[in-house]
Design a protein around this motif. Structure first.
Motif, PDB file in Angstrom:
ATOM      1  N   GLU A 234       0.821  -1.196   0.000  1.00 34.75           N
ATOM      2  CA  GLU A 234       0.000   0.000   0.000  1.00 34.75           C
ATOM      3  C   GLU A 234       0.870   1.268   0.000  1.00 34.75           C
ATOM      4  O   GLU A 234       1.881   1.342   0.705  1.00 34.75           O
ATOM      5  CB  GLU A 234      -0.961   0.013   1.193  1.00 34.75           C
ATOM      6  N   HIS A 235       0.490   2.251  -0.813  1.00 37.16           N
ATOM      7  CA  HIS A 235       1.232   3.509  -0.937  1.00 37.16           C
ATOM      8  C   HIS A 235       0.238   4.653  -1.061  1.00 37.16           C
ATOM      9  O   HIS A 235      -0.828   4.506  -1.668  1.00 37.16           O
ATOM     10  CB  HIS A 235       2.144   3.503  -2.181  1.00 37.16           C
ATOM     11  N   ARG A 236       0.611   5.801  -0.472  1.00 34.09           N
ATOM     12  CA  ARG A 236      -0.172   7.028  -0.626  1.00 34.09           C
ATOM     13  C   ARG A 236       0.660   7.998  -1.467  1.00 34.09           C
ATOM     14  O   ARG A 236       1.759   8.392  -1.080  1.00 34.09           O
ATOM     15  CB  ARG A 236      -0.502   7.648   0.728  1.00 34.09           C
ATOM     16  N   LEU A 237       0.112   8.347  -2.624  1.00 34.10           N
ATOM     17  CA  LEU A 237       0.855   9.188  -3.573  1.00 34.10           C
ATOM     18  C   LEU A 237       0.007  10.401  -3.933  1.00 34.10           C
ATOM     19  O   LEU A 237      -1.129  10.259  -4.392  1.00 34.10           O
ATOM     20  CB  LEU A 237       1.201   8.382  -4.830  1.00 34.10           C
ATOM     21  N   ARG A 238       0.581  11.622  -3.749  1.00 37.90           N
ATOM     22  CA  ARG A 238      -0.145  12.864  -4.018  1.00 37.90           C
ATOM     23  C   ARG A 238       0.245  13.417  -5.377  1.00 37.90           C
ATOM     24  O   ARG A 238       1.418  13.431  -5.752  1.00 37.90           O
ATOM     25  CB  ARG A 238       0.124  13.886  -2.934  1.00 37.90           C
ATOM     26  N   LEU A 239      -0.768  13.888  -6.133  1.00 39.11           N
ATOM     27  CA  LEU A 239      -0.516  14.492  -7.448  1.00 39.11           C
ATOM     28  C   LEU A 239       0.046  15.903  -7.267  1.00 39.11           C
ATOM     29  O   LEU A 239      -0.603  16.754  -6.629  1.00 39.11           O
ATOM     30  CB  LEU A 239      -1.810  14.567  -8.265  1.00 39.11           C
ATOM     31  N   ALA A 265      -8.455   3.997  -3.675  1.00 43.26           N
ATOM     32  CA  ALA A 265      -9.302   5.106  -3.229  1.00 43.26           C
ATOM     33  C   ALA A 265      -8.594   6.418  -3.540  1.00 43.26           C
ATOM     34  O   ALA A 265      -7.396   6.443  -3.842  1.00 43.26           O
ATOM     35  CB  ALA A 265      -9.608   4.994  -1.737  1.00 43.26           C
ATOM     36  N   ILE A 266      -9.359   7.496  -3.474  1.00 41.91           N
ATOM     37  CA  ILE A 266      -8.812   8.833  -3.750  1.00 41.91           C
ATOM     38  C   ILE A 266      -9.167   9.742  -2.586  1.00 41.91           C
ATOM     39  O   ILE A 266     -10.357   9.915  -2.265  1.00 41.91           O
ATOM     40  CB  ILE A 266      -9.382   9.408  -5.059  1.00 41.91           C
ATOM     41  N   GLU A 267      -8.154  10.316  -1.932  1.00 42.72           N
ATOM     42  CA  GLU A 267      -8.387  11.302  -0.888  1.00 42.72           C
ATOM     43  C   GLU A 267      -8.418  12.679  -1.549  1.00 42.72           C
ATOM     44  O   GLU A 267      -7.497  13.039  -2.289  1.00 42.72           O
ATOM     45  CB  GLU A 267      -7.275  11.257   0.153  1.00 42.72           C
ATOM     46  N   ARG A 268      -9.473  13.422  -1.286  1.00 42.78           N
ATOM     47  CA  ARG A 268      -9.618  14.744  -1.907  1.00 42.78           C
ATOM     48  C   ARG A 268     -10.051  15.759  -0.841  1.00 42.78           C
ATOM     49  O   ARG A 268     -10.951  15.475  -0.035  1.00 42.78           O
ATOM     50  CB  ARG A 268     -10.652  14.677  -3.032  1.00 42.78           C
ATOM     51  N   ARG A 269      -9.407  16.912  -0.875  1.00 41.54           N
ATOM     52  CA  ARG A 269      -9.755  17.955   0.093  1.00 41.54           C
ATOM     53  C   ARG A 269     -11.071  18.605  -0.320  1.00 41.54           C
ATOM     54  O   ARG A 269     -11.200  19.121  -1.422  1.00 41.54           O
ATOM     55  CB  ARG A 269      -8.640  19.014   0.162  1.00 41.54           C
ATOM     56  N   GLY A 270     -12.028  18.549   0.588  1.00 38.72           N
ATOM     57  CA  GLY A 270     -13.320  19.152   0.329  1.00 38.72           C
ATOM     58  C   GLY A 270     -13.420  20.542   0.911  1.00 38.72           C
ATOM     59  O   GLY A 270     -12.445  21.090   1.461  1.00 38.72           O
ATOM     60  N   ARG A 271     -14.605  21.128   0.811  1.00 37.17           N
ATOM     61  CA  ARG A 271     -14.789  22.492   1.285  1.00 37.17           C
ATOM     62  C   ARG A 271     -14.626  22.573   2.802  1.00 37.17           C
ATOM     63  O   ARG A 271     -14.045  23.526   3.334  1.00 37.17           O
ATOM     64  CB  ARG A 271     -16.172  22.998   0.878  1.00 37.17           C
ATOM     65  N   PHE A 272     -15.156  21.569   3.507  1.00 40.01           N
ATOM     66  CA  PHE A 272     -15.112  21.603   4.963  1.00 40.01           C
ATOM     67  C   PHE A 272     -14.163  20.557   5.549  1.00 40.01           C
ATOM     68  O   PHE A 272     -13.598  20.755   6.617  1.00 40.01           O
ATOM     69  CB  PHE A 272     -16.520  21.394   5.536  1.00 40.01           C
ATOM     70  N   SER A 273     -13.990  19.458   4.864  1.00 44.13           N
ATOM     71  CA  SER A 273     -13.111  18.406   5.376  1.00 44.13           C
ATOM     72  C   SER A 273     -12.681  17.516   4.222  1.00 44.13           C
ATOM     73  O   SER A 273     -13.255  17.567   3.129  1.00 44.13           O
ATOM     74  CB  SER A 273     -13.843  17.564   6.443  1.00 44.13           C
ATOM     75  N   ILE A 293      -2.723   3.594  -3.425  1.00 49.97           N
ATOM     76  CA  ILE A 293      -2.294   2.665  -4.468  1.00 49.97           C
ATOM     77  C   ILE A 293      -1.974   1.311  -3.854  1.00 49.97           C
ATOM     78  O   ILE A 293      -1.302   1.226  -2.816  1.00 49.97           O
ATOM     79  CB  ILE A 293      -1.044   3.191  -5.204  1.00 49.97           C
ATOM     80  N   ASP A 294      -2.471   0.238  -4.495  1.00 55.32           N
ATOM     81  CA  ASP A 294      -2.043  -1.117  -4.167  1.00 55.32           C
ATOM     82  C   ASP A 294      -1.053  -1.530  -5.245  1.00 55.32           C
ATOM     83  O   ASP A 294      -1.428  -1.713  -6.409  1.00 55.32           O
ATOM     84  CB  ASP A 294      -3.244  -2.074  -4.149  1.00 55.32           C
ATOM     85  N   LEU A 295       0.210  -1.668  -4.863  1.00 53.97           N
ATOM     86  CA  LEU A 295       1.268  -1.997  -5.811  1.00 53.97           C
ATOM     87  C   LEU A 295       1.551  -3.492  -5.681  1.00 53.97           C
ATOM     88  O   LEU A 295       2.135  -3.941  -4.694  1.00 53.97           O
ATOM     89  CB  LEU A 295       2.520  -1.184  -5.510  1.00 53.97           C
ATOM     90  N   GLY A 363     -17.795  -1.871  -8.140  1.00 53.42           N
ATOM     91  CA  GLY A 363     -17.197  -0.731  -7.457  1.00 53.42           C
ATOM     92  C   GLY A 363     -16.186  -1.119  -6.398  1.00 53.42           C
ATOM     93  O   GLY A 363     -15.939  -0.358  -5.459  1.00 53.42           O
ATOM     94  N   LEU A 364     -15.590  -2.297  -6.523  1.00 51.39           N
ATOM     95  CA  LEU A 364     -14.632  -2.792  -5.542  1.00 51.39           C
ATOM     96  C   LEU A 364     -13.368  -3.281  -6.240  1.00 51.39           C
ATOM     97  O   LEU A 364     -13.429  -3.793  -7.361  1.00 51.39           O
ATOM     98  CB  LEU A 364     -15.242  -3.950  -4.735  1.00 51.39           C
ATOM     99  N   ASN A 365     -12.253  -3.142  -5.578  1.00 49.08           N
ATOM    100  CA  ASN A 365     -10.991  -3.674  -6.078  1.00 49.08           C
ATOM    101  C   ASN A 365     -10.685  -5.000  -5.391  1.00 49.08           C
ATOM    102  O   ASN A 365     -10.878  -5.139  -4.177  1.00 49.08           O
ATOM    103  CB  ASN A 365      -9.840  -2.702  -5.789  1.00 49.08           C
ATOM    104  N   VAL A 366     -10.218  -5.959  -6.160  1.00 50.00           N
ATOM    105  CA  VAL A 366      -9.718  -7.214  -5.596  1.00 50.00           C
ATOM    106  C   VAL A 366      -8.219  -7.037  -5.360  1.00 50.00           C
ATOM    107  O   VAL A 366      -7.454  -6.832  -6.300  1.00 50.00           O
ATOM    108  CB  VAL A 366      -9.968  -8.393  -6.555  1.00 50.00           C
ATOM    109  N   ILE A 367      -7.795  -7.092  -4.093  1.00 50.79           N
ATOM    110  CA  ILE A 367      -6.388  -6.848  -3.765  1.00 50.79           C
ATOM    111  C   ILE A 367      -5.700  -8.097  -3.229  1.00 50.79           C
ATOM    112  O   ILE A 367      -4.493  -8.068  -2.967  1.00 50.79           O
ATOM    113  CB  ILE A 367      -6.232  -5.695  -2.755  1.00 50.79           C
TER     114      ILE A 367
END
Length: 624
Positions: A234-239, A265-273, A293-295, A363-367
């Motif tokens: 598992e990795h967290r990569l920011r654009l 999944a995608i973490e995205r900054r929203g208006r409030f959180s 990312i699942d590598l 709507g699911l990933n097989v990991i």
């Protein structure tokens, strides 16, 4: 023996052979029967299609919908929660309550569905009590099979036997006709399992350890990561703002092909959180988005995983972020995990995860995947492109809503284990009282006989729909069309056997073997023949073929057909001997970690006990 009878028998033997071979599917074989029978000249096309107009076909379809309503409103899951609370720390109390609960619920809905619902419950309790799942899974399966012996609507063979009686002008069976004998068999089954559980296959220390980090606690997401050997993937990569992925839709990415990387999944900054988005194909990536990312493990001879992560960041303008310990638990309100078992008949068997478009459809990933209790470790080719088999366990990740939507699809998936985090996000189901009202209405109408059984079941469906216990789309999905087509296709087969003298041939054969023996000997022979036939073909097809023989045998002997019909119905449900005798047995084979011989050594003695009990009690409860 006439030419017509030879043709019909040849067709019957061909069908049995295809049923045993397993190709094509049973419903396809039934359709071939419908097409072939008019060609023999024994039946015309209208008679060959008569099975689709049989009221029992509609009744069985309606019962599938009623059962689905009980699942969607949480009635069945509530029963599992009650079982967990009442069992305490006693394995004996758990076994007794488990078999009673499964039998009670299975008496009004599909036993396969009930067992599928209870498998995760039993696994969770096994972990908590420190008990090997193998000591409880077979009692679960046996209770599911016995539930078919409790009421008229519990299993299709009961309804088909009732139909055979009425077709010949005899009085049919009542809703509770099976209950006295079924209750005795259930009590016998509970007592037998209290003794037989010590013979059942034991998982051993190694496998027991795999079920969780320390017995007595429910597994959490981090435990799934460990069990499937996913640590480090598992990795967290920011654009970054200069990333070439900015403005690109997820469906256009080639990360899986080029880097063996899946966007979970995608973490995205929203208006409030901040919010966590599922990886929908139409999402357009933005600067600042964080990709989880699942590598996958590297293929032999290629750059190592960490090296590929560095290459991915360099080439795609990504910035690596730390992945805190407990990340998945912290994000559990948005991201869920589940273990999913592929049961017999699943449409995924023989196909690959990529081939069925799993992420697009569900709507699911097989990991992760486990086969024969061992994690499959390798690159995306091994995980996503290899053909799936019955009993494979997939680890999926994605929104809880998508995971919940897998649960009703028990013909394709059994949601085996949900992590402890699900308790924090499980929605409250408010339609439970209306589902119980619908079920009660159906039972009252069937018991009183005010309306035909099929009308009573349809009324329950309409009430569930009116109170939004189930919607139309879910109702159609709940119906097991394969079973309905099989029944409709086999009904004209029974008609053809009667018309060509096949039924008389079978009756004469039984009478020739039994001679002038007592009626109980005939009942024993009929029970044994039905039970053995059910080892090779489905119990539904067995009941269709054997019910006319039972009725004709009774008429030839000048006896009441009711005890003979009951014998066939009960024998058709006595599928305890092999794991392939019933879908119920196949479901518990993997979670219980059983071998084929475990069913033989445990199921054969019990099947013989049930046979002896039926031969003794049926003439007492239903006079000859």
């Amino acid at each position: 023996m006439s030419t017509d009878l030879l043709l019909v028998l040849a067709l019957l033997l061909g069908c049995v052979g295809l049923f045993i071979w397993g190709r094509p599917r049973m419903d396809v074989v039934a359709l071939l029967v419908i097409a072939a029978l008019p060609l023999t000249g024994v039946l015309n096309m209208q008679e060959a299609l008569a099975g689709f107009s049989d009221p029992n076909v509609i009744l069985i379809a309606a019962l599938f919908v009623v059962g689905e309503g009980l699942v969607r409103t949480g009635v069945s899951y509530r029963l599992g929660d009650w079982l967990l609370k009442r069992a305490g720390n006693s394995e004996t109390r758990l076994l007794v309550l488990l078999m009673l609960s499964v039998a009670a619920l299975g008496s009004v809905m599909s036993s396969t569905g009930v067992v599928a619902i209870f498998i995760p419950v039993v696994l969770g309790i096994s972990v908590r009590l420190g008990v090997q799942p193998g000591r409880l899974m077979m009692p679960l399966a046996f209770a599911g099979l016995i539930s078919g012996m409790l009421t008229l609507v519990a299993t299709p063979p009961n309804l088909l036997v009732d139909s055979a009686l009425r077709r010949e002008g005899h009085a049919g069976l009542g809703f509770f006709s099976f209950t006295p004998l079924g209750a005795i068999i259930l009590a016998l089954g509970i007592g037998y399992m209290l003794l037989a559980r010590r013979w059942l296959a034991k998982t051993g220390v190694k496998n027991a350890a795999r079920s969780g980090p320390g017995m007595g606690t429910r597994r959490r997401m981090r435990d799934f990561v460990s069990a499937y050997e996913l640590a480090g993937r598992e990795h967290r990569l920011r654009l970054r703002t200069d990333s070439p992925l900015v403005g690109v839709k997820l469906r256009e990415l080639t990360l899986r092909r080029d880097y063996q990387a899946n966007v979970v999944a995608i973490e995205r900054r929203g208006r409030f959180s901040d919010e966590v988005l599922p990886p929908n194909a139409g999402i357009e990536l933005r600067a600042g988005d964080v990709l989880l990312i699942d590598l996958a493990s590297e293929a032999a001879g290629t750059t190592g995983r960490e090296g590929r992560a560095d290459v991915l960041c360099a080439e795609k303008g990504l910035e690596a972020l730390p992945l805190p310990e407990g990340y998945f638990s912290d994000q559990s309100r948005a991201i869920g995990m589940a273990e999913v078992l592929l049961p017999p008949g699943s449409r995924l068997v023989g196909k690959s995860v990529l081939g069925v478009g799993f992420r697009r459809k569900h709507g699911l990933n097989v990991i992760g995947r486990r086969r024969d209790r061992e994690p499959v470790v390798g690159g995306s080719t091994e995980l996503l492109e290899e053909r799936l088999r019955v009993g494979d366990t997939l680890l999926v990740i994605g929104p809880w809503k998508a995971i919940r939507q897998l649960q009703p699809q028990i013909e394709d998936f059994v949601v085996l284990t949900l992590p402890a985090e699900v308790d924090e996000v499980a929605p409250a189901l408010s339609r439970e009282p209306y589902a119980l009202l619908s079920l009660g209405l159906m039972i009252v109408l069937m018991v009183t006989g005010i309306v035909p059984n099929v009308v009573a079941a349809l009324a329950a469906c309409f009430v569930m729909g009116a109170f939004r216990c189930i919607d139309l789309a879910a109702a159609y999905r709940a119906i097991h069309w394969q079973s309905l087509v099989l029944i409709a296709g086999m009904i004209p087969f029974a008609m053809a056997l009667e018309r060509t003298g096949g039924v008389d041939l079978a009756v004469n054969g039984l009478l020739g073997i039994a001679g002038n023996a007592a009626p109980r000997v005939l009942l024993g022979g009929l029970f044994g023949l039905t039970m053995v036939t059910g080892l090779f073909i489905s119990n539904t097809a067995t009941a269709v073929l054997m019910a006319p023989i039972a009725v004709s045998l009774a008429e030839r002997m000048g006896l009441s057909p009711l005890p003979f019909a009951m014998t066939v119905a009960l024998a058709a449900s006595t599928a305890f001997i092999t794991p392939v005798s019933s879908p119920v047995n196949m479901l518990v084979l993997g979670p219980g970690q059983y071998r084929f011989t475990d069913f033989v050594k445990t199921g054969l003695p019990f099947a013989l006990l049930v046979m002896l009990l039926c031969v003794v009690l049926i003439p007492l409860l239903f006079p000859l």
